[in-house]
Write a protein that holds these residues in place. Sequence first.
Motif, PDB file in Angstrom:
ATOM      1  N   VAL A 195       0.786  -1.224  -0.003  1.00  0.00           N
ATOM      2  CA  VAL A 195      -0.049   0.265  -0.066  1.00  0.00           C
ATOM      3  C   VAL A 195       0.944   1.222  -0.106  1.00  0.00           C
ATOM      4  O   VAL A 195       0.667   2.187  -1.022  1.00  0.00           O
ATOM      5  CB  VAL A 195      -0.775  -0.198   1.100  1.00  0.00           C
ATOM      6  N   ASP A 196       1.894   1.208   1.004  1.00  0.00           N
ATOM      7  CA  ASP A 196       2.688   2.407   0.972  1.00  0.00           C
ATOM      8  C   ASP A 196       3.636   2.825  -0.282  1.00  0.00           C
ATOM      9  O   ASP A 196       3.820   3.745  -0.843  1.00  0.00           O
ATOM     10  CB  ASP A 196       3.889   2.415   2.222  1.00  0.00           C
ATOM     11  N   ALA A 197       3.913   1.382  -1.011  1.00  0.00           N
ATOM     12  CA  ALA A 197       4.759   1.653  -1.974  1.00  0.00           C
ATOM     13  C   ALA A 197       3.943   2.241  -3.329  1.00  0.00           C
ATOM     14  O   ALA A 197       4.388   3.100  -4.126  1.00  0.00           O
ATOM     15  CB  ALA A 197       5.390   0.325  -2.688  1.00  0.00           C
ATOM     16  N   LEU A 198       2.497   1.909  -3.295  1.00  0.00           N
ATOM     17  CA  LEU A 198       1.544   2.306  -4.376  1.00  0.00           C
ATOM     18  C   LEU A 198       1.543   3.795  -4.222  1.00  0.00           C
ATOM     19  O   LEU A 198       1.064   4.518  -5.338  1.00  0.00           O
ATOM     20  CB  LEU A 198       0.454   1.591  -4.425  1.00  0.00           C
ATOM     21  N   ALA A 199       1.555   4.274  -2.954  1.00  0.00           N
ATOM     22  CA  ALA A 199       1.271   5.557  -2.827  1.00  0.00           C
ATOM     23  C   ALA A 199       2.485   6.777  -2.770  1.00  0.00           C
ATOM     24  O   ALA A 199       2.352   7.776  -2.663  1.00  0.00           O
ATOM     25  CB  ALA A 199       0.671   5.708  -1.249  1.00  0.00           C
ATOM     26  N   ALA A 200       3.619   6.061  -3.318  1.00  0.00           N
ATOM     27  CA  ALA A 200       4.744   7.019  -3.455  1.00  0.00           C
ATOM     28  C   ALA A 200       4.329   7.997  -4.578  1.00  0.00           C
ATOM     29  O   ALA A 200       3.809   7.511  -5.691  1.00  0.00           O
ATOM     30  CB  ALA A 200       6.134   5.974  -3.893  1.00  0.00           C
ATOM     31  N   GLY A 201       4.425   9.473  -4.104  1.00  0.00           N
ATOM     32  CA  GLY A 201       4.500  10.495  -4.753  1.00  0.00           C
ATOM     33  C   GLY A 201       3.036  10.644  -4.968  1.00  0.00           C
ATOM     34  O   GLY A 201       2.557  11.766  -5.548  1.00  0.00           O
ATOM     35  N   TRP A 202       2.107  10.291  -4.243  1.00  0.00           N
ATOM     36  CA  TRP A 202       0.719  10.685  -4.022  1.00  0.00           C
ATOM     37  C   TRP A 202       0.717  11.324  -2.490  1.00  0.00           C
ATOM     38  O   TRP A 202       1.646  11.026  -1.831  1.00  0.00           O
ATOM     39  CB  TRP A 202      -0.466   9.450  -3.836  1.00  0.00           C
ATOM     40  N   HIS A 203      -0.553  11.711  -2.308  1.00  0.00           N
ATOM     41  CA  HIS A 203      -0.828  12.254  -0.845  1.00  0.00           C
ATOM     42  C   HIS A 203      -1.734  11.088  -0.345  1.00  0.00           C
ATOM     43  O   HIS A 203      -2.927  10.944  -0.830  1.00  0.00           O
ATOM     44  CB  HIS A 203      -1.526  13.501  -0.710  1.00  0.00           C
ATOM     45  N   LEU A 204      -1.239  10.128   0.468  1.00  0.00           N
ATOM     46  CA  LEU A 204      -1.973   9.128   1.017  1.00  0.00           C
ATOM     47  C   LEU A 204      -2.885   9.749   2.271  1.00  0.00           C
ATOM     48  O   LEU A 204      -2.185  10.119   3.317  1.00  0.00           O
ATOM     49  CB  LEU A 204      -1.042   7.954   1.534  1.00  0.00           C
ATOM     50  N   THR A 205      -4.092   9.831   2.339  1.00  0.00           N
ATOM     51  CA  THR A 205      -4.825  10.446   3.227  1.00  0.00           C
ATOM     52  C   THR A 205      -5.558   9.476   4.295  1.00  0.00           C
ATOM     53  O   THR A 205      -5.610   9.933   5.481  1.00  0.00           O
ATOM     54  CB  THR A 205      -5.783  11.086   2.746  1.00  0.00           C
ATOM     55  N   ASP A 206      -5.752   8.190   3.866  1.00  0.00           N
ATOM     56  CA  ASP A 206      -6.123   7.449   4.771  1.00  0.00           C
ATOM     57  C   ASP A 206      -6.322   5.996   4.504  1.00  0.00           C
ATOM     58  O   ASP A 206      -6.205   5.419   3.236  1.00  0.00           O
ATOM     59  CB  ASP A 206      -7.888   7.711   4.792  1.00  0.00           C
ATOM     60  N   VAL A 207      -5.926   5.024   5.344  1.00  0.00           N
ATOM     61  CA  VAL A 207      -5.986   3.486   5.075  1.00  0.00           C
ATOM     62  C   VAL A 207      -6.893   3.017   6.500  1.00  0.00           C
ATOM     63  O   VAL A 207      -6.536   2.785   7.480  1.00  0.00           O
ATOM     64  CB  VAL A 207      -4.470   3.011   5.504  1.00  0.00           C
ATOM     65  N   HIS A 208      -8.056   2.662   6.049  1.00  0.00           N
ATOM     66  CA  HIS A 208      -9.184   2.589   7.014  1.00  0.00           C
ATOM     67  C   HIS A 208      -9.512   0.952   6.904  1.00  0.00           C
ATOM     68  O   HIS A 208      -9.809   0.358   5.761  1.00  0.00           O
ATOM     69  CB  HIS A 208     -10.462   3.191   6.473  1.00  0.00           C
ATOM     70  N   PRO A 209      -9.241   0.167   8.052  1.00  0.00           N
ATOM     71  CA  PRO A 209      -9.450  -1.285   7.899  1.00  0.00           C
ATOM     72  C   PRO A 209     -10.984  -1.438   8.179  1.00  0.00           C
ATOM     73  O   PRO A 209     -11.802  -0.635   9.008  1.00  0.00           O
ATOM     74  CB  PRO A 209      -8.848  -1.964   9.139  1.00  0.00           C
ATOM     75  N   PHE A 210     -11.684  -2.524   7.434  1.00  0.00           N
ATOM     76  CA  PHE A 210     -12.915  -2.857   7.718  1.00  0.00           C
ATOM     77  C   PHE A 210     -13.233  -4.235   7.227  1.00  0.00           C
ATOM     78  O   PHE A 210     -12.398  -4.974   6.658  1.00  0.00           O
ATOM     79  CB  PHE A 210     -13.764  -1.817   6.814  1.00  0.00           C
ATOM     80  N   ASP A 211     -14.350  -4.747   7.721  1.00  0.00           N
ATOM     81  CA  ASP A 211     -14.614  -6.298   7.386  1.00  0.00           C
ATOM     82  C   ASP A 211     -15.956  -6.313   6.514  1.00  0.00           C
ATOM     83  O   ASP A 211     -16.684  -5.281   6.392  1.00  0.00           O
ATOM     84  CB  ASP A 211     -14.877  -7.022   8.825  1.00  0.00           C
ATOM     85  N   GLU A 212     -15.937  -7.320   5.952  1.00  0.00           N
ATOM     86  CA  GLU A 212     -16.863  -7.547   4.720  1.00  0.00           C
ATOM     87  C   GLU A 212     -17.424  -8.722   4.433  1.00  0.00           C
ATOM     88  O   GLU A 212     -16.526  -9.697   4.420  1.00  0.00           O
ATOM     89  CB  GLU A 212     -16.782  -6.887   3.408  1.00  0.00           C
ATOM     90  N   GLY A 213     -18.547  -9.330   4.470  1.00  0.00           N
ATOM     91  CA  GLY A 213     -19.050 -10.378   4.327  1.00  0.00           C
ATOM     92  C   GLY A 213     -19.198 -11.564   5.596  1.00  0.00           C
ATOM     93  O   GLY A 213     -19.091 -10.976   6.656  1.00  0.00           O
ATOM     94  N   GLU A 214     -19.376 -12.689   5.094  1.00  0.00           N
ATOM     95  CA  GLU A 214     -19.727 -13.720   6.350  1.00  0.00           C
ATOM     96  C   GLU A 214     -18.411 -14.304   6.767  1.00  0.00           C
ATOM     97  O   GLU A 214     -18.188 -14.674   7.993  1.00  0.00           O
ATOM     98  CB  GLU A 214     -20.453 -14.899   5.868  1.00  0.00           C
ATOM     99  N   LEU A 215     -17.074 -14.448   6.077  1.00  0.00           N
ATOM    100  CA  LEU A 215     -16.100 -14.919   6.762  1.00  0.00           C
ATOM    101  C   LEU A 215     -15.536 -14.544   7.966  1.00  0.00           C
ATOM    102  O   LEU A 215     -15.140 -15.332   8.995  1.00  0.00           O
ATOM    103  CB  LEU A 215     -14.917 -15.039   5.441  1.00  0.00           C
ATOM    104  N   PRO A 216     -15.354 -13.073   8.226  1.00  0.00           N
ATOM    105  CA  PRO A 216     -15.392 -11.978   7.315  1.00  0.00           C
ATOM    106  C   PRO A 216     -14.075 -11.764   6.427  1.00  0.00           C
ATOM    107  O   PRO A 216     -13.139 -12.233   6.884  1.00  0.00           O
ATOM    108  CB  PRO A 216     -15.811 -10.924   8.142  1.00  0.00           C
TER     109      PRO A 216
END
Length: 228
Positions: A195-216
Amino acid sequence: MTHTPGTPPGREPALADTQRAHWQRTHTANPGMYGEHPSAPARYAAEVFAAAGAREVLELGAGHGRDALHFARAGFHVLATDFSPTGLQQLRTAAADQGLADRLAVTAHDARDPLPLPDASVDAVFAHMLLCMALSTREIEALVAEVRRVLRPGGAFVYTVRHTGDAHCGAGTGHGDDVWEHGGFAVHFFSRELVDALAAGWHLTDVHPFDEGELPRRLWRITQETPR
């Protein structure tokens, strides 16, 4: 040097092509498989895009279009892409039925190919779990570079990915490069370092954890912007 038949030279072979066929069959067998309501990340993204004054939104991996339709209803002009012609046809039909055809265009696109758009041509980009499909790290890096190319200065990119804390990471069939296949679906599980490598040269404003689905499923919702 050889490559998989039907796969352009220079493209990562086999697995992503197999997954493409798998998703096409899945969309055909399960019309509207994710329901009509927008995902929580799309609702969040619409608020971010509106606050930034965005008008044109590109959605990558739109599927049958529940999120693209939400962006259109919110007043954005939307270009929805997916590699499944079946999903895109479902989206065209839904847009026409809902009176949104003038706000929503669709085009078939493989995420491993350059985006069919000029430089600095959209205000915002959204991708719900597309980047964590069966793509190599190199292909993901190339896709994010394409997203940056088509975004205008100050443009927002909101995407979600399953991460290495997910229960399916390390389970099933391993394909290397943090790609694991479970139940017929291959997923590239993201580390925070990626994630951090892909944000190089960008302004990274948020990395928000969340769950989805039944596994989850364990995901991150990432928000980053191009410099103005």
